[in-house]
Write an enzyme that holds these catalytic residues in place. Structure first.
Site, PDB file in Angstrom:
ATOM      1  N   TRP A 219      11.175   5.192  -2.018  1.00 45.95           N
ATOM      2  CA  TRP A 219      12.282   4.277  -2.339  1.00 45.95           C
ATOM      3  C   TRP A 219      12.717   3.585  -1.053  1.00 45.95           C
ATOM      4  O   TRP A 219      13.490   4.102  -0.285  1.00 45.95           O
ATOM      5  CB  TRP A 219      13.440   5.103  -2.930  1.00 45.95           C
ATOM      6  CG  TRP A 219      14.521   4.325  -3.587  1.00 45.95           C
ATOM      7  CD1 TRP A 219      14.390   3.254  -4.414  1.00 45.95           C
ATOM      8  CD2 TRP A 219      15.930   4.587  -3.471  1.00 45.95           C
ATOM      9  NE1 TRP A 219      15.628   2.827  -4.836  1.00 45.95           N
ATOM     10  CE2 TRP A 219      16.589   3.634  -4.277  1.00 45.95           C
ATOM     11  CE3 TRP A 219      16.702   5.530  -2.790  1.00 45.95           C
ATOM     12  CZ2 TRP A 219      17.971   3.590  -4.412  1.00 45.95           C
ATOM     13  CZ3 TRP A 219      18.073   5.496  -2.927  1.00 45.95           C
ATOM     14  CH2 TRP A 219      18.707   4.533  -3.727  1.00 45.95           C
ATOM     15  N   ARG A 220      12.149   2.391  -0.811  1.00 47.33           N
ATOM     16  CA  ARG A 220      12.414   1.666   0.444  1.00 47.33           C
ATOM     17  C   ARG A 220      13.701   0.894   0.304  1.00 47.33           C
ATOM     18  O   ARG A 220      13.887   0.150  -0.688  1.00 47.33           O
ATOM     19  CB  ARG A 220      11.225   0.749   0.739  1.00 47.33           C
ATOM     20  CG  ARG A 220      11.303  -0.035   2.026  1.00 47.33           C
ATOM     21  CD  ARG A 220      10.983   0.800   3.247  1.00 47.33           C
ATOM     22  NE  ARG A 220      10.638  -0.073   4.349  1.00 47.33           N
ATOM     23  CZ  ARG A 220      11.537  -0.618   5.190  1.00 47.33           C
ATOM     24  NH1 ARG A 220      12.833  -0.362   5.052  1.00 47.33           N
ATOM     25  NH2 ARG A 220      11.135  -1.407   6.161  1.00 47.33           N
TER      26      ARG A 220
ATOM     27  N   PHE B 198       6.239   1.555  11.791  1.00 39.26           N
ATOM     28  CA  PHE B 198       5.256   2.609  12.020  1.00 39.26           C
ATOM     29  C   PHE B 198       3.974   2.417  11.203  1.00 39.26           C
ATOM     30  O   PHE B 198       2.872   2.578  11.715  1.00 39.26           O
ATOM     31  CB  PHE B 198       5.918   3.938  11.630  1.00 39.26           C
ATOM     32  CG  PHE B 198       5.153   5.161  11.997  1.00 39.26           C
ATOM     33  CD1 PHE B 198       4.998   5.522  13.326  1.00 39.26           C
ATOM     34  CD2 PHE B 198       4.611   5.980  11.019  1.00 39.26           C
ATOM     35  CE1 PHE B 198       4.310   6.682  13.678  1.00 39.26           C
ATOM     36  CE2 PHE B 198       3.925   7.139  11.360  1.00 39.26           C
ATOM     37  CZ  PHE B 198       3.776   7.493  12.690  1.00 39.26           C
TER      38      PHE B 198
ATOM     39  N   GLU C  57       7.518  -4.525  14.590  1.00 37.95           N
ATOM     40  CA  GLU C  57       6.715  -3.959  13.503  1.00 37.95           C
ATOM     41  C   GLU C  57       6.965  -2.467  13.330  1.00 37.95           C
ATOM     42  O   GLU C  57       7.131  -1.738  14.297  1.00 37.95           O
ATOM     43  CB  GLU C  57       5.223  -4.188  13.756  1.00 37.95           C
ATOM     44  CG  GLU C  57       4.832  -5.644  13.973  1.00 37.95           C
ATOM     45  CD  GLU C  57       5.166  -6.557  12.809  1.00 37.95           C
ATOM     46  OE1 GLU C  57       5.440  -6.055  11.698  1.00 37.95           O
ATOM     47  OE2 GLU C  57       5.164  -7.784  13.010  1.00 37.95           O
TER      48      GLU C  57
HETATM   49  O1  GFB Z   1       6.571   1.938   8.093  1.00 37.68           O
HETATM   50  P1  GFB Z   1       6.935   0.526   7.939  1.00 37.68           P
HETATM   51  O2  GFB Z   1       6.139  -0.447   8.691  1.00 37.68           O
HETATM   52  O3  GFB Z   1       6.928   0.175   6.404  1.00 37.68           O
HETATM   53  O4  GFB Z   1       8.453   0.416   8.391  1.00 37.68           O
HETATM   54  P2  GFB Z   1       7.341  -1.167   5.601  1.00 37.68           P
HETATM   55  C1  GFB Z   1       9.463   1.107   7.703  1.00 37.68           C
HETATM   56  C2  GFB Z   1      10.069   2.235   8.539  1.00 37.68           C
HETATM   57  O5  GFB Z   1      11.303   2.643   7.944  1.00 37.68           O
HETATM   58  C3  GFB Z   1       9.205   3.492   8.559  1.00 37.68           C
HETATM   59  C4  GFB Z   1      11.399   4.048   7.879  1.00 37.68           C
HETATM   60  O6  GFB Z   1       8.237   3.499   9.547  1.00 37.68           O
HETATM   61  C5  GFB Z   1      10.267   4.568   8.746  1.00 37.68           C
HETATM   62  O7  GFB Z   1      10.700   4.614  10.086  1.00 37.68           O
HETATM   63  N1  GFB Z   1      11.190   4.462   6.485  1.00 37.68           N
HETATM   64  C6  GFB Z   1      10.989   3.674   5.413  1.00 37.68           C
HETATM   65  C7  GFB Z   1      11.176   5.738   6.065  1.00 37.68           C
HETATM   66  N2  GFB Z   1      10.840   4.411   4.303  1.00 37.68           N
HETATM   67  C8  GFB Z   1      10.965   5.708   4.675  1.00 37.68           C
HETATM   68  C9  GFB Z   1      10.889   6.947   3.967  1.00 37.68           C
HETATM   69  O8  GFB Z   1      10.702   7.021   2.770  1.00 37.68           O
HETATM   70  N3  GFB Z   1      11.029   8.067   4.708  1.00 37.68           N
HETATM   71  C10 GFB Z   1      11.230   8.038   6.041  1.00 37.68           C
HETATM   72  N4  GFB Z   1      11.331   9.203   6.674  1.00 37.68           N
HETATM   73  N5  GFB Z   1      11.314   6.890   6.745  1.00 37.68           N
HETATM   74  C11 GFB Z   1       8.178  -3.307   6.971  1.00 37.68           C
HETATM   75  C12 GFB Z   1       8.110  -3.309   8.480  1.00 37.68           C
HETATM   76  O9  GFB Z   1       8.258  -1.948   6.595  1.00 37.68           O
HETATM   77  O10 GFB Z   1       9.365  -3.893   6.495  1.00 37.68           O
HETATM   78  C13 GFB Z   1       8.389  -4.659   9.039  1.00 37.68           C
HETATM   79  O11 GFB Z   1       6.811  -2.929   8.916  1.00 37.68           O
HETATM   80  C14 GFB Z   1       9.703  -5.216   8.459  1.00 37.68           C
HETATM   81  O12 GFB Z   1       8.522  -4.545  10.433  1.00 37.68           O
HETATM   82  C15 GFB Z   1       9.640  -5.208   6.942  1.00 37.68           C
HETATM   83  O13 GFB Z   1      10.789  -4.415   8.912  1.00 37.68           O
HETATM   84  C16 GFB Z   1      10.932  -5.686   6.289  1.00 37.68           C
HETATM   85  O14 GFB Z   1       6.165  -2.012   5.311  1.00 37.68           O
HETATM   86  O15 GFB Z   1       8.118  -0.664   4.441  1.00 37.68           O
END
Ligand code: GFB
Length: 421
Positions: free
Chosen positions: A286-287, A49, A47
């Site tokens: 922008w993911r 952050f 999971e």
């Molecule tokens: O935060 P998070 O749970 O969001 O996981 P989602 C995405 C991680 O990718 C972040 C990096 O914690 C960051 O480490 N990240 C994504 C970014 N977008 C950015 C950004 O704009 N800036 C920076 N600095 N870092 C889910 C995950 O992610 O996506 C699940 O929780 C799984 O485990 C799924 O991978 C596909 O909800 O976007």
């Protein structure tokens, strides 16, 4: 214990069969005069952050409920690390690097893991409870319940009993930490169900309990006032706020006074408002990366993203964009190559001074302070920005927007989870 159905009418166990370890002291003198108990937790390795931040809110509300019932529980903050999205693999990072501990403490008492180790003089954790789903699924009806069950994979591989009969596990990378007892519990429920589990007679004599796979439980009442209290208590560390504010001032012509985004020092004194203006720039989350596989049909192409940004900036008369993204460099360059000259794109990139999680928070803070925000479909990273903007008091249309896929330009916009006080 047998199947325990938790409804409004069905109690589980009885308070009387609880093992009393609490000693009552003059309650006029002390707020909660019972023995201190420590709740630790961890989340499934995969999971990210921001999902983990959501799990914190669920567990924090369990602690709130436990304290409301008169038990003196303290939440031990799980060190950050080993996150598969992080480019640099770090472990054992304390919460104070990311969050303002004083603010967290205004909701429930919390402490860093290192301080817990000192306080418990490195004795083993009394009990690990590994949460898992029911092997047979939810059945025909969703009821809140828990049962002790045999460990299903992967629980059986995550904790091992050693020769001295102590249990060894990941424990946030701390190699010397052990637990005295280990059990698998199948559970379906929420913060309240976890509170019931922890006060059940099987565990009520324990002083330190670690709940692993805490993401298995849900919010008791998603979006209610306690959800928001927990959320509002998660203020960012002063260093990160300072770094982001310097960036706003230097590149984005943005500051709290002009933007109407000033915050009172104590979140408990915040009041509802909808007048925040934000800085004169567009914030975008922008993911990319693994999200392209998980949500492929719901995201725009790189060119499609550029078109959306151009149109929005034109409509809102903005010529600055703050871009938060996990995109690799080639994709960033491609995006910029499609944007017309005159549109300036800003990113915070000081990876020397800040770790991956800290940069993520600065990205979120800067998106949260933009005049207008647009995020990525069902990303918890985007959700946390929307919540920050709710707390800051932005009008709804400036916050709940998402990037549409190329073939559905008028796609459905995100649900509007408004703040409640
Ligand atoms: O935060 P998070 O749970 O969001 O996981 P989602 C995405 C991680 O990718 C972040 C990096 O914690 C960051 O480490 N990240 C994504 C970014 N977008 C950015 C950004 O704009 N800036 C920076 N600095 N870092 C889910 C995950 O992610 O996506 C699940 O929780 C799984 O485990 C799924 O991978 C596909 O909800 O976007």
């Amino acid at each position: 214990f047998l199947l325990l159905v938790l409804g409004s009418t069905v109690a589980f166990g009885s308070k009387d069969d609880h093992h009393h370890t609490v000693s009552h002291v003059d309650s006029n003198k002390y707020s909660i005069a019972t023995e201190k108990k420590f709740l630790l937790y961890d989340v499934n390795f995969g999971e990210g952050f921001n999902l983990r931040r959501d799990v914190y809110m669920r567990v924090a509300n369990t602690v709130r409920l436990l304290r409301e019932s008169g038990e003196n529980w303290i939440l031990v903050l799980p060190p950050w690390g080993r996150l598969h999205h992080w480019q640099r693999m770090q472990v054992a990072l304390s919460w104070r690097l990311f969050f303002d501990i004083e603010s967290l403490n205004r909701f429930i008492p919390v402490m860093e893991f290192e301080d817990f180790l000192d306080e418990s003089e490195n004795r083993p954790i009394d009990q690990v409870i590994y949460l898992q789903h029911y092997e047979e699924g939810w059945g025909t009806e969703y009821v809140r319940k828990f049962d002790e069950r045999k460990c299903l994979p992967p629980a059986d591989s995550h904790y091992k009993k050693e020769k001295d009969s102590k249990w060894r596990g990941w424990f946030y990378s701390y190699e010397d930490v052990r637990a005295s007892n280990f059990k698998c519990i199948s559970i379906q429920g929420d913060s309240g169900t976890l509170k019931d589990l922890l006060t059940h007679s099987n565990f009520s004599s324990m002083t330190s309990v670690m709940v692993d796979r805490a993401e298995t439980i849900l919010h008791e009442n998603f979006g209610d006032v306690n959800y928001w209290k927990a959320r509002r208590s998660m203020r960012y560390s002063k260093d990160l706020v300072e770094a982001a504010n310097v960036f706003r001032d230097k590149y984005l012509d943005s500051d709290d006074e002009n933007d109407d985004t000033e915050m009172v020092p104590d979140w408990r004194k915040e009041r509802a408002k909808r007048t925040a203006k934000g800085g004169p720039y567009l914030g975008i989350h922008w993911r990319r990366r693994d999200f392209l596989y998980a949500r492929q049909d719901q995201l725009p192409s790189i060119k499609g993203t550029a078109e959306i940004l151009e149109k929005l900036c034109e409509k809102l008369k903005l010529n600055r964009i703050y871009l938060a993204t996990d995109a690799p460099e080639e994709e960033l360059n491609e995006l910029k190559s499609y944007l017309r000259k005159g549109l300036q794109v800003f990113r915070f990139t000081d990876t020397q001074k800040y770790n991956d999680g800290q940069i993520a928070i600065i990205d979120q803070y800067l998106c949260a302070h933009a005049a207008h925000f647009i995020g990525s479909y069902e990303s918890t990273f985007t959700f946390r920005i929307q919540e920050d903007r709710e707390i800051l008091g932005f009008p709804i249309p400036a916050t709940f927007n998402r990037l549409c896929p190329d073939n559905i330009p008028e796609c459905e916009q995100p649900p509007k989870w408004k703040i409640v006080y």
